[in-house]
Design an enzyme around this catalytic site. Structure first.
Site, PDB file in Angstrom:
ATOM      1  N   HIS A 206      43.127   4.725  28.896  1.00  0.00           N
ATOM      2  CA  HIS A 206      44.572   5.144  29.406  1.00  0.00           C
ATOM      3  C   HIS A 206      44.867   6.387  28.901  1.00  0.00           C
ATOM      4  CE1 HIS A 206      46.337   3.443  25.792  1.00  0.00           C
ATOM      5  NE2 HIS A 206      47.405   4.125  26.232  1.00  0.00           N
TER       6      HIS A 206
HETATM    7  C1  UD1 Z   1      52.587   5.046  26.635  1.00  0.00           C
HETATM    8  C2  UD1 Z   1      52.731   5.656  25.223  1.00  0.00           C
HETATM    9  C3  UD1 Z   1      51.380   5.126  24.620  1.00  0.00           C
HETATM   10  C4  UD1 Z   1      50.963   4.062  24.779  1.00  0.00           C
HETATM   11  C5  UD1 Z   1      51.125   3.372  25.939  1.00  0.00           C
HETATM   12  C6  UD1 Z   1      50.740   1.917  26.226  1.00  0.00           C
HETATM   13  C7  UD1 Z   1      54.130   7.667  24.899  1.00  0.00           C
HETATM   14  C8  UD1 Z   1      54.066   8.910  24.676  1.00  0.00           C
HETATM   15  N1  UD1 Z   1      52.938   6.957  25.250  1.00  0.00           N
HETATM   16  O1  UD1 Z   1      51.768   5.614  27.366  1.00  0.00           O
HETATM   17  O2  UD1 Z   1      51.268   5.767  23.188  1.00  0.00           O
HETATM   18  O3  UD1 Z   1      49.623   3.740  24.284  1.00  0.00           O
HETATM   19  O4  UD1 Z   1      52.445   3.521  26.760  1.00  0.00           O
HETATM   20  O5  UD1 Z   1      50.639   1.528  27.296  1.00  0.00           O
HETATM   21  O6  UD1 Z   1      55.044   6.839  24.768  1.00  0.00           O
HETATM   22  N2  UD1 Z   1      54.068   2.761  34.286  1.00  0.00           N
HETATM   23  C9  UD1 Z   1      54.178   1.722  35.487  1.00  0.00           C
HETATM   24  N3  UD1 Z   1      54.554   0.581  34.807  1.00  0.00           N
HETATM   25  C10 UD1 Z   1      55.170   0.449  33.342  1.00  0.00           C
HETATM   26  C11 UD1 Z   1      55.010   1.561  32.834  1.00  0.00           C
HETATM   27  C12 UD1 Z   1      54.645   2.797  33.146  1.00  0.00           C
HETATM   28  O7  UD1 Z   1      53.760   1.823  36.305  1.00  0.00           O
HETATM   29  O8  UD1 Z   1      55.811  -0.654  33.273  1.00  0.00           O
HETATM   30  C13 UD1 Z   1      53.328   4.141  34.995  1.00  0.00           C
HETATM   31  C14 UD1 Z   1      54.364   5.027  34.984  1.00  0.00           C
HETATM   32  O9  UD1 Z   1      55.084   5.391  35.999  1.00  0.00           O
HETATM   33  C15 UD1 Z   1      53.541   6.379  34.483  1.00  0.00           C
HETATM   34  C16 UD1 Z   1      52.559   5.973  33.585  1.00  0.00           C
HETATM   35  O10 UD1 Z   1      52.474   4.514  34.019  1.00  0.00           O
HETATM   36  O11 UD1 Z   1      52.906   7.220  35.599  1.00  0.00           O
HETATM   37  C17 UD1 Z   1      52.489   6.153  32.421  1.00  0.00           C
HETATM   38  O12 UD1 Z   1      53.587   5.511  31.911  1.00  0.00           O
HETATM   39  P1  UD1 Z   1      54.375   5.952  30.269  1.00  0.00           P
HETATM   40  O13 UD1 Z   1      55.368   5.315  29.616  1.00  0.00           O
HETATM   41  O14 UD1 Z   1      54.892   7.672  30.661  1.00  0.00           O
HETATM   42  O15 UD1 Z   1      53.105   6.515  29.299  1.00  0.00           O
HETATM   43  P2  UD1 Z   1      51.931   5.704  28.886  1.00  0.00           P
HETATM   44  O16 UD1 Z   1      50.662   6.259  29.398  1.00  0.00           O
HETATM   45  O17 UD1 Z   1      52.117   4.023  29.343  1.00  0.00           O
END
Ligand code: UD1
Length: 373
Positions: A206
């Site tokens: 991811h």
């Molecule tokens: C975040 C953390 C990463 C961790 C990961 C675990 C940061 C910089 N990154 O990355 O260190 O390893 O979480 O999962 O803090 N999304 C959903 N549903 C959710 C959460 C996110 O659909 O409940 C989607 C969001 O819309 C976005 C993507 O997932 O498009 C990324 O979410 P984001 O929290 O920005 O970063 P992660 O890649 O999850």
């Protein structure tokens, strides 16, 4: 009563805070509140973990959701400041390296509330990773560093931390694993997938560097197709990964592959059960490198650096450039020879107890305060 707030935001935080909540709540001279920033907000990325890990209802849910790094961080700064002003904690505990960790640490430190960073001092020395920036920024403002492995002590001391503020306590994520493992083994759901223990590869990918770029994502998909010819593949998809695969028309290819089980994100006990029975794990996660080390399951990490070197030096982890040829070579070596390792010191299920003992001592000695020489 010492009032402690622990901050959670994203999935890996929940496992790290659950044992701290249990250990602090067991004391009658401390009160523990959880503040959830809402960085992760889906039922499967967040709510299920509160239920499975016995986390309490958050004292505040900040509802920040997803956005660019700047927007997400900015929202946490604004909302967590309000929470701190209302709740008036004596100590803020932040865990790990996500945006919520860094933002909450900055807010507390500006309000002169002492900050303890759990899992402090880890460094990949790769500033292109958002988590590396978060780790360094959090440690720059924290007063107390609770560390999981010796490399973190060396890193912090070389950055000028006084040695007596760096406390080697072990790994609270392993506390959660130790507690959940007996039941998790029953919950892997292998029958449902038509799989047997030790006969499949578990994969999680991811990181932005592996999924946001189409060429890199396509080459990872190509590698997975090769892997599925060696071993059936179980691949729970992070929302970021699912979104990118769908955008580029690659999702269907994986979902229709007979040897690849492309699943939704899994609840913690099932994921742990699947990890414990896997022949090998391929990942780009931080925490999974540690969990496989504890479980002594071979892990190929599709990254060229790790902030958790003890997992390679003592554990079952091996780093590998995220390129198909290198990954194929690493997986072939693991399938031929397995991997052996030892469990690092203090990864024993008691890290949160040590943290609470240190907090009690610091408070008794009147040293919890905000100054850091
Ligand atoms: C975040 C953390 C990463 C961790 C990961 C675990 C940061 C910089 N990154 O990355 O260190 O390893 O979480 O999962 O803090 N999304 C959903 N549903 C959710 C959460 C996110 O659909 O409940 C989607 C969001 O819309 C976005 C993507 O997932 O498009 C990324 O979410 P984001 O929290 O920005 O970063 P992660 O890649 O999850």
């Amino acid at each position: 009563m010492l009032k402690i707030i622990s901050v959670v935001g994203a999935r890996p935080n929940f496992m790290k805070v659950a044992p701290i909540h249990r250990a602090v709540s067991a004391r009658d001279d401390m009160e523990h509140l959880v503040v959830h920033t809402g960085q992760h907000y889906d039922a499967i990325m967040s709510d299920a973990f509160f239920r499975d890990l016995d986390l309490p209802k958050p004292a505040r849910f900040l509802g920040v959701g997803s956005a660019s790094h700047a927007q997400q961080t900015a929202k946490i700064l604004v909302e967590f400041e309000k929470a701190c002003l209302e709740l008036e904690p004596d100590l803020v505990i932040v865990v790990g390296d996500v945006n919520s960790t860094m933002a909450a640490a900055l807010v507390a430190s500006k309000l002169n509330i002492p900050v303890a960073h759990v899992e402090a001092g880890l460094r990949s020395f790769d500033r292109t990773m958002p988590e590396e920036v978060n780790r360094a920024a959090t440690d720059a403002v924290a007063q107390w560093a609770f560390v999981t492995e010796p490399s973190a002590i060396a890193n912090l001391v070389s950055e000028g931390w006084p040695r007596d503020r760096v406390l080697f306590v072990g790994n609270t994520m392993i506390d959660t694993l130790v507690r959940a493992l007996p039941e998790a083994k029953e919950q892997a759901g292998l029958d449902e997938l038509g799989l047997e223990a030790q006969s499949y590869a578990l994969v999680t990918i991811h990181r932005p560097s592996n999924v946001d770029d189409l060429a890199q994502l396509s080459s990872m998909v190509g590698f997975l197709e090769w892997l599925a010819e060696q071993q059936p593949v179980v691949f729970p998809l992070h929302p970021r990964t699912r979104k990118r695969l769908a955008e580029h028309g690659l999702l269907e290819k994986l979902e229709s592959h007979t040897q690849i089980h492309a699943l939704a994100p899994l609840p913690y006990p099932r994921f742990l059960g699947l990890m414990a029975s896997a022949k090998l794990v391929v990942t780009d996660s931080g925490g999974i490198q540690e969990e496989t080390t504890y479980l002594q399951v071979p892990c190929v990490t599709a990254r060229t650096t790790t902030e958790r070197p003890v997992t390679c030096e003592q554990g079952t982890n091996r780093l590998c450039a995220p390129e198909p040829a290198a990954l194929r070579e690493a997986v072939t070596a693991v399938l031929a020879g397995g991997a052996s390792g030892t469990i690092p010191p203090y990864w024993d299920g008691l890290a949160a107890e040590r943290i609470v003992e240190h907090i009690r001592d610091l408070r008794e000695r009147g040293q919890l305060g905000v100054s850091r020489p």
